[in-house]
Design a protein around this motif. Sequence first.
Motif, PDB file in Angstrom:
ATOM      1  N   THR A  20       0.852  -1.181   0.000  1.00 37.23           N
ATOM      2  CA  THR A  20       0.000   0.000   0.000  1.00 37.23           C
ATOM      3  C   THR A  20       0.892   1.236   0.000  1.00 37.23           C
ATOM      4  O   THR A  20       1.709   1.422   0.906  1.00 37.23           O
ATOM      5  CB  THR A  20      -0.921   0.025   1.230  1.00 37.23           C
ATOM      6  OG1 THR A  20      -1.752  -1.132   1.201  1.00 37.23           O
ATOM      7  CG2 THR A  20      -1.810   1.259   1.214  1.00 37.23           C
ATOM      8  N   TYR A  50       0.107  -7.273  -5.759  1.00 34.92           N
ATOM      9  CA  TYR A  50      -0.957  -6.258  -5.723  1.00 34.92           C
ATOM     10  C   TYR A  50      -0.442  -5.012  -5.013  1.00 34.92           C
ATOM     11  O   TYR A  50       0.076  -5.094  -3.891  1.00 34.92           O
ATOM     12  CB  TYR A  50      -2.204  -6.819  -5.025  1.00 34.92           C
ATOM     13  CG  TYR A  50      -2.654  -8.091  -5.694  1.00 34.92           C
ATOM     14  CD1 TYR A  50      -3.302  -8.063  -6.930  1.00 34.92           C
ATOM     15  CD2 TYR A  50      -2.361  -9.335  -5.130  1.00 34.92           C
ATOM     16  CE1 TYR A  50      -3.649  -9.227  -7.578  1.00 34.92           C
ATOM     17  CE2 TYR A  50      -2.715 -10.505  -5.766  1.00 34.92           C
ATOM     18  CZ  TYR A  50      -3.355 -10.449  -6.993  1.00 34.92           C
ATOM     19  OH  TYR A  50      -3.688 -11.599  -7.646  1.00 34.92           O
ATOM     20  N   TYR A  52      -1.625  -1.222  -3.822  1.00 30.36           N
ATOM     21  CA  TYR A  52      -2.827  -0.448  -3.537  1.00 30.36           C
ATOM     22  C   TYR A  52      -2.506   1.035  -3.461  1.00 30.36           C
ATOM     23  O   TYR A  52      -1.559   1.446  -2.785  1.00 30.36           O
ATOM     24  CB  TYR A  52      -3.464  -0.926  -2.232  1.00 30.36           C
ATOM     25  CG  TYR A  52      -3.950  -2.350  -2.308  1.00 30.36           C
ATOM     26  CD1 TYR A  52      -5.198  -2.653  -2.842  1.00 30.36           C
ATOM     27  CD2 TYR A  52      -3.136  -3.404  -1.892  1.00 30.36           C
ATOM     28  CE1 TYR A  52      -5.633  -3.966  -2.938  1.00 30.36           C
ATOM     29  CE2 TYR A  52      -3.572  -4.718  -1.980  1.00 30.36           C
ATOM     30  CZ  TYR A  52      -4.816  -4.989  -2.508  1.00 30.36           C
ATOM     31  OH  TYR A  52      -5.245  -6.294  -2.606  1.00 30.36           O
ATOM     32  N   THR A  94      -9.850  -3.559   1.735  1.00 29.98           N
ATOM     33  CA  THR A  94      -9.259  -4.491   0.773  1.00 29.98           C
ATOM     34  C   THR A  94      -9.053  -5.882   1.369  1.00 29.98           C
ATOM     35  O   THR A  94      -8.362  -6.709   0.774  1.00 29.98           O
ATOM     36  CB  THR A  94      -7.895  -3.961   0.290  1.00 29.98           C
ATOM     37  OG1 THR A  94      -7.001  -3.863   1.409  1.00 29.98           O
ATOM     38  CG2 THR A  94      -8.037  -2.606  -0.378  1.00 29.98           C
ATOM     39  N   VAL A 136      -6.302  -0.697  -7.141  1.00 30.98           N
ATOM     40  CA  VAL A 136      -5.284  -1.740  -7.068  1.00 30.98           C
ATOM     41  C   VAL A 136      -4.709  -1.962  -8.458  1.00 30.98           C
ATOM     42  O   VAL A 136      -5.446  -2.149  -9.434  1.00 30.98           O
ATOM     43  CB  VAL A 136      -5.846  -3.055  -6.479  1.00 30.98           C
ATOM     44  CG1 VAL A 136      -7.082  -3.538  -7.230  1.00 30.98           C
ATOM     45  CG2 VAL A 136      -4.774  -4.144  -6.468  1.00 30.98           C
TER      46      VAL A 136
END
Length: 504
Positions: A20, A50, A52, A94, A136
């Motif tokens: 993140t 992933y 974010y 999330t 994302v």
Amino acid sequence: MDRPLGRRGLLMTGAAAALTLNGVGFAEAADGDEKTQVLRGHLPTGSPDYVYLPVEIPRGVREIVVSYSYDKPQVPPGTQGNALDIGIFDERGTELGGPGFRGWSGGFRTEFAISAERATPGYLAGPVRAGTWHVVVAPYTVAPRGLDYEVTVTLRYGAGGETPEPVYPPERARGRGRAWYRGDCHLHTVHSDGRRTPAEVAEAARAAGLDFIVTTEHNTSSGHAAWEGLWGDDLLVLAGEEVTTRNGHVLALGTDPGTFVDWRYRARDNAFGRYARRIRRAGGLVVPAHPHATCIGCNWKFGLNDADAVEVWNGPYTPDDEVSIAEWDNTLVAAARAGSRPGSWLPAMGNSDAHREGQDVGLPQTVVLADDLSRQSVLEGLRAGRSWIAESSRVGLSFSAVGGPGRHAGIGGRLRAERDEPVTVRLEVSGAPGCSVRFVTDQGQLYATELPASGEGTAEWRTTPRYAAYVRAEVRHAPADGGASGLPGAMAAMTNPVFLGGDD
């Protein structure tokens, strides 16, 4: 605003690593205003799956619009270039399997919008509530020099409208009572990376002679409510999802409409069992898709312990289907010892995975014996393995084993017989010109014969349960190389097994 990749904000979510980054915020504004911010960043090779990007949404937002781009440098032969997927989660967070999911388009779209009244296909309409949303971005592959991205977020201010109630397909069509029903359980539309609309898929399904279809968009449930007016007494439409992880794809077949199944984990995370249970709680089947496909991330790495069936034939017949069938056949020996009750062995399925014109809906198709044309009966038939696979609705077959007086078994069943008792296996075929028939057992192929030129004929073979623990049938085209390689021709149809001996 540049967002360099750092270790700050690295989250181990119990599944794939996620990062993140620092986010952006928007101030409240007057109705009719529009505000835009741009986030730029660089992702090196080895980035988390992933990433974010938090977006602080104020009150009074009517619509959020997101677009993105990234560089695609030339790379040496044999080296992967850049590919970046995108989606979004709302203020509910999330968390894996949580309620915050609002949409996913993978790498298929460069822009999407969400408002209360509507959303881009792949995304879920609903209010744009205040709080921290997360765009994302998911680096599917990254070039050696890394990936530069740019994400543009636009907020449009104003009063939100009403979100329409979703209209889902009914769970039953008219049908023909207990009968063999033809279906395609792996299909894509514009709600993921398909080029056809739901209307075009429904039209193609009817033209292919199908009785039922399952909508299986990649990593989204947005297509479940996209079939209003397209079903009918002649066509059952079931909900599903192609759960597309970095270690393989799995079909969630026949789930409750509106069910979303998370995909953000790898095989090493030991998380798949949780989502397999999620699929079953929603009334669906767990079916690994194209387990030996050659595309990146398409090979199935999670094993088959949590599966209800396996897709061994995907689209036009290819060598990876041949490998999938051989692997599936290897599982049947253990099943022959365990019995033939539903859940004690893994049935085979075939589906088209059709995305666009030129990819035939119903090539192949799974033909299932069901008590009626309903969600429950179709899924029960598939789970029990009362099914066979055909390249089209032109191909018909009947396959059974007969023992002593009054004893017989069909596809997916078990013929009770003593170990040395004679058993006759019989296959009737139509619509397969130029093809041959093979009977395959736990020893391999033990019988083969050519069909008449018309493609219609009957093959019989006698065996015993001692000699063959199970028998299944294949209908094959002639080898493309005339048999010079020793490899069989492409499949025209194949059955699930009939088990021989023992008790039901």
